[in-house]
Scaffold this active site. Structure first.
Site, PDB file in Angstrom:
ATOM      1  CE  LYS A   2       1.132   1.318   4.169  1.00 13.60           C
ATOM      2  NZ  LYS A   2       1.738   2.706   4.187  1.00 13.60           N
TER       3      LYS A   2
ATOM      4  CE1 TYR B 175      -0.125   0.229   7.879  1.00 13.52           C
ATOM      5  CE2 TYR B 175       1.351   2.450   7.856  1.00 13.52           C
ATOM      6  CZ  TYR B 175       1.083   0.980   7.582  1.00 13.52           C
ATOM      7  OH  TYR B 175       2.211   0.365   7.122  1.00 13.52           O
TER       8      TYR B 175
END
Length: 433
Positions: free
Chosen positions: A181, A269
């Protein structure tokens, strides 16, 4: 091991991998990015955490070999010929100190090949992990993996702007793909990756490690069991001081490579965490950002950013990320019965959660007792293997990665315009939590 790799090897020529050295020159051609080698910079300590959590055997806080943190002993190995073979694309600090050692706890996966722009480094890593030196590839001959039937998937751990290119090349080579990611730097590139996976009839999984972390999964379970009651507020904070003198971090300050600053790197996150904790998608975002105009680190990417999201259920969230404030990794979920605290929330090994109820705080922390089978990295690696073997969907598919990138772009737009941005796109999460 007597071989040494200088941290300045070919530094001006290329970017080799996520958390590895970045080019000091403005020449950012594809050849410059992937054609040269880079050295092994000394890795920092693992994310801080409370002493209640125990690290897996061999998880030293500071790497002790040129190939990074030593791989702990695998206590329940499966026969190698029955394991799912990965080619690791990019040998930066994250690959060396987390992903490669994580294979020790895998029950279904193995390291089959390495891909790096630095041949010397790759040989050292291959020797430490028992990888056949004939299974070392570079970025120019990467497509030859198509001829190796023992490579089932590639794990792309490169700077963000290179994810799409190497994922598409891997699909054309007939391999499944796990990609770090953020999935890519644009929604268009995310869609190209998804389309390539479908055309190849292969699986695309985004490396959202917290989806496989026992503490994060325990938090989701508590919420789904209504332990907090009706959810009203989520707050997330992910910050770290960016050291521009660390060659391993320099690419993160280049927009062409990173796509953005703290939001793309660590704020994601909190963004993704808010979505999986609430179990729904935001319908509107607002945002504000600030970068010191006199700080040369933030000429191209943002330093501090905060964003607010509104959800159809009535829940609200506040997220923040920063490259200039001390390290934090903290989530809070407030319901009408209790509050769930996660601190650290997104660490590598030492995440903790607690539940506080009105009138008193339940301080009985739930430590993450790490065993190899529960290691988030091992679990993540094995998840793709099991999904392929059993022909099941993955928990963190490409569509999930694209939703985050799309939301990140909306947050940047809101910060740029000073206006709320509608995000009610009708996205329905796939894969579940």
């Amino acid at each position: 091991m007597t071989n040494k790799i200088s941290s300045s090897d070919n530094l001006s020529n290329a970017v080799s991998a996520t958390d590895d050295n970045a080019s000091r020159t403005p020449n950012l051609t594809r050849r410059a990015l992937v054609g040269g080698g880079v050295g092994l910079a000394a890795a920092g300590a693992l994310a801080s955490g409370l002493q209640a959590a125990t690290l897996p055997a061999g998880a030293s806080q500071v790497p002790t070999t040129p190939a990074g943190r030593p791989m702990p002993y695998a206590i329940r190995p499966m026969p190698e010929d029955r394991r799912f073979g990965y080619a690791i694309v990019g040998l930066g600090k994250y690959a060396l100190n987390q992903i490669l050692p994580g294979f020790a706890g895998c029950q279904h996966s193995r390291i089959e090949a390495l891909v790096s722009g630095n041949a010397e480094k790759a040989k050292i890593v291959a020797a430490e992990y028992g990888v056949d030196p004939r299974k070392i590839y570079d970025y120019s001959n990467f497509d030859k993996i198509a001829k190796d039937p023992k490579i089932d998937a590639v794990y792309i751990i490169l700077p963000n702007s290179l994810h799409a290119e190497f994922a598409i090349r891997a699909f054309k080579a007939g391999k499944h793909v796990m990609c770090e990611k953020p999935m890519a730097t644009s929604v268009a590139d995310c869609q190209r990756m998804i389309d390539a996976a479908k055309a190849a009839n292969k699986k695309l999984m985004i490396g959202y490690r917290c989806h496989y972390d026992p503490m994060n999964r325990a938090a989701v379970k508590l919420i789904r069991e209504n332990q907090l009651g009706k959810l009203g507020m989520v707050t997330t904070d992910n910050s770290d001081v960016m050291d521009q003198n660390d060659p391993a971090q320099q690419w993160r300050l280049r927009r062409e490579l990173a796509g953005g600053g703290s939001l793309m790197d660590i704020g994601i996150y909190g963004l993704n965490g808010t979505r999986y904790l609430l179990g729904e998608e935001p319908i509107e975002v607002r945002a504000y950002t600030y970068s010191d105009p006199n700080d040369e680190r933030f000429v191209e990417v943002e330093d501090r950013i905060i964003w607010q999201m509104r959800f159809r259920s009535g829940a609200l969230s506040h997220g923040a990320s920063s490259y200039s404030t001390t390290t934090t990794s903290r989530f809070s979920v407030q319901g009408d019965k209790a509050v769930l605290l996660m601190d650290p929330a997104t660490g590598y090994y030492q995440n903790l959660i607690s539940v506080q109820t009105p009138g008193h705080a339940n301080q009985s922390m739930m430590p993450q007792f790490i065993m190899p089978a529960n290691n988030q990295f091992s679990a993540q690696l094995d998840h793709l293997a099991e999904a392929v073997i059993n022909n099941k969907p993955v928990r963190s598919p490409g569509e999930e990665g694209m939703q985050d990138v799309r939301l990140i772009q909306a947050i940047y737009e809101a910060a740029r315009t000073g206006r709320p941005v509608n995000t009610d796109w009708g996205y329905v999460r796939q894969g579940g939590y």
